[in-house]
Design a protein around this motif. Structure first.
Motif, mmCIF file in Angstrom:
data_model
loop_
_atom_site.group_PDB
_atom_site.id
_atom_site.type_symbol
_atom_site.label_atom_id
_atom_site.label_comp_id
_atom_site.label_asym_id
_atom_site.label_seq_id
_atom_site.Cartn_x
_atom_site.Cartn_y
_atom_site.Cartn_z
ATOM 1 N N TYR A 49 41.549 1.268 44.711
ATOM 2 C CA TYR A 49 42.792 1.251 45.468
ATOM 3 C C TYR A 49 42.736 2.107 46.729
ATOM 4 C CZ TYR A 49 43.386 5.416 42.530
ATOM 5 O OH TYR A 49 43.188 6.602 41.870
ATOM 6 N N TRP A 75 47.215 1.036 38.159
ATOM 7 C CA TRP A 75 45.766 1.020 37.924
ATOM 8 C C TRP A 75 45.414 1.426 36.499
ATOM 9 C CZ3 TRP A 75 42.691 -1.294 41.273
ATOM 10 C CH2 TRP A 75 41.312 -1.100 41.221
ATOM 11 N N TYR A 131 48.791 -0.564 44.023
ATOM 12 C CA TYR A 131 47.750 -0.721 43.007
ATOM 13 C C TYR A 131 47.554 0.572 42.214
ATOM 14 C CZ TYR A 131 45.860 -5.391 43.840
ATOM 15 O OH TYR A 131 45.688 -6.748 43.892
#
Length: 349
Positions: free
Chosen positions: A35, A85, A81
């Motif tokens: 990310y 995650w 993200y």
């Protein structure tokens, strides 16, 4: 296992080759490797440079993409993200779930067909690439490949671009395997049954049942529909079949569309706006499901369960329930397995 052999009647100096297996290659959208800025930028560049996704002329689109969008969006997308995650595995939830789906389907297919089949997955954008997995399957003796885009509904920006990439990979093979692609399965009874079961399971766990179930589908520009893309019609049919399977009447299920991008009009109603309107109309308890996604991802875990939920609550909504995607649920794996077996007919029976 399938060992390399010399073809029958071939001369002694003919190289040994593996052959006789059937590859089942699952395909999903893709995911960044991380990310942080540069992995996000590489992923977004590949995704947003796809003419199936953004069909503006390159001379007009690429300067905007490279100079404006890709300098800013990797930061905001990266933060999104990061919030979802899988830090334990070092990967996005989409990658984790796709691996789990593949492992279960591999077990299912091997139980049914033994070592005749090879089951793996690829991503349209990012890793593992479609090209690398096609190459691996051919090297492992797959002279037939069933390519399965994991999108229940056909759209040019999902199913078609996945198939495009598969065909590009085949173009690089000296000895191309025979190939088939799995069509959209938006109205397959096993898929509808799995969706209904997930709704029933979620509702059974609630003290108070939602006023309405929102089926939120990924959006697309309205002009794609006018150009002949069947996606909208297939989404609406899935909602209708789900309502019939649940035995519900009236307007207890509605279809909306999320994930707008750019200045054009997209398919309506927009989920983020419509859930707020529902709250203002007195629908204080809603549930949201995302039938077009085979696995939870940034669009469901972050957009629906954070942004869209926030829109509903800010408009006065009280109870918001997100019903997860089918993911690796046994009913989903059974449905996908049935679809695969139906598409293997004539190759493996």
């Amino acid at each position: 296992m399938f060992d390399a052999i010399r073809p029958a009647h071939a001369p002694a100096d003919h190289p040994k080759v593996k052959m006789g297996r059937v590859g089942i290659l699952l395909a999903n959208l893709g995911t960044p490797d991380d990310y942080t800025y540069w992995p996000m930028r590489r992923y977004l560049n590949e995704f947003l440079s796809d003419r199936r996704v953004i069909d503006y002329p390159a001379w007009k689109w690429q300067p905007i993409l490279q100079s404006i969008i890709l300098t800013k969006r990797p930061f905001s997308s990266g933060e999104a993200y990061k919030s979802i995650w899988n830090h334990d595995q070092g990967e996005s939830p989409l990658m984790t779930i796709t691996k789990e789906q593949t492992a279960k389907l591999r077990d299912t297919m091997r139980t049914r067909f033994g070592d005749q089949v090879m089951v793996d997955f690829c991503m349209r954008y990012g890793n593992p690439s479609t090209k690398s997995k096609v190459r691996q399957m051919v090297a492992e003796g797959c002279d037939r490949i069933l390519f399965f885009p994991l999108y229940p509904h056909y759209a040019g920006a999902t199913t078609a671009t996945a198939n495009d990439q598969f065909f590009r990979a085949l173009m690089e093979e000296a000895w191309q395997p025979a190939s088939r692609t799995v069509p959209a399965y938006y109205d397959e009874p096993t898929y509808i049954a799995a969706l209904a079961q997930s709704v029933e399971r979620a509702y059974a766990a609630m003290d108070t049942k939602p006023d309405i179930l929102v089926c939120s589908y990924h959006g697309m520009p309205e002009r794609y529909l006018q150009q002949g893309d069947p996606y909208h019609c297939q989404c609406v049919k899935t909602s209708r079949l789900l309502k019939e399977r649940l035995g519900w009447s009236g307007d207890r299920i509605i279809s909306t569309f999320q994930s707008r991008f750019g200045p054009e009009d997209w398919l309506k109603p927009y989920t983020v706006d419509h859930v707020a309107e529902l709250a203002r109309q007195g629908k204080k308890n809603i549930a949201v499901i995302a039938p077009a996604f085979s696995a939870d991802c940034i669009e469901t875990l972050e957009e629906i369960n954070e942004e869209i939920k926030e829109s509903f609550e800010e408009a006065g909504g009280e109870e918001f329930t997100y019903i997860p995607c089918l993911n690796d649920d046994d009913s989903h794996i059974a449905a996908l397995g049935t679809i695969i077996e139906n598409n293997l007919r004539g190759w493996l029976d």
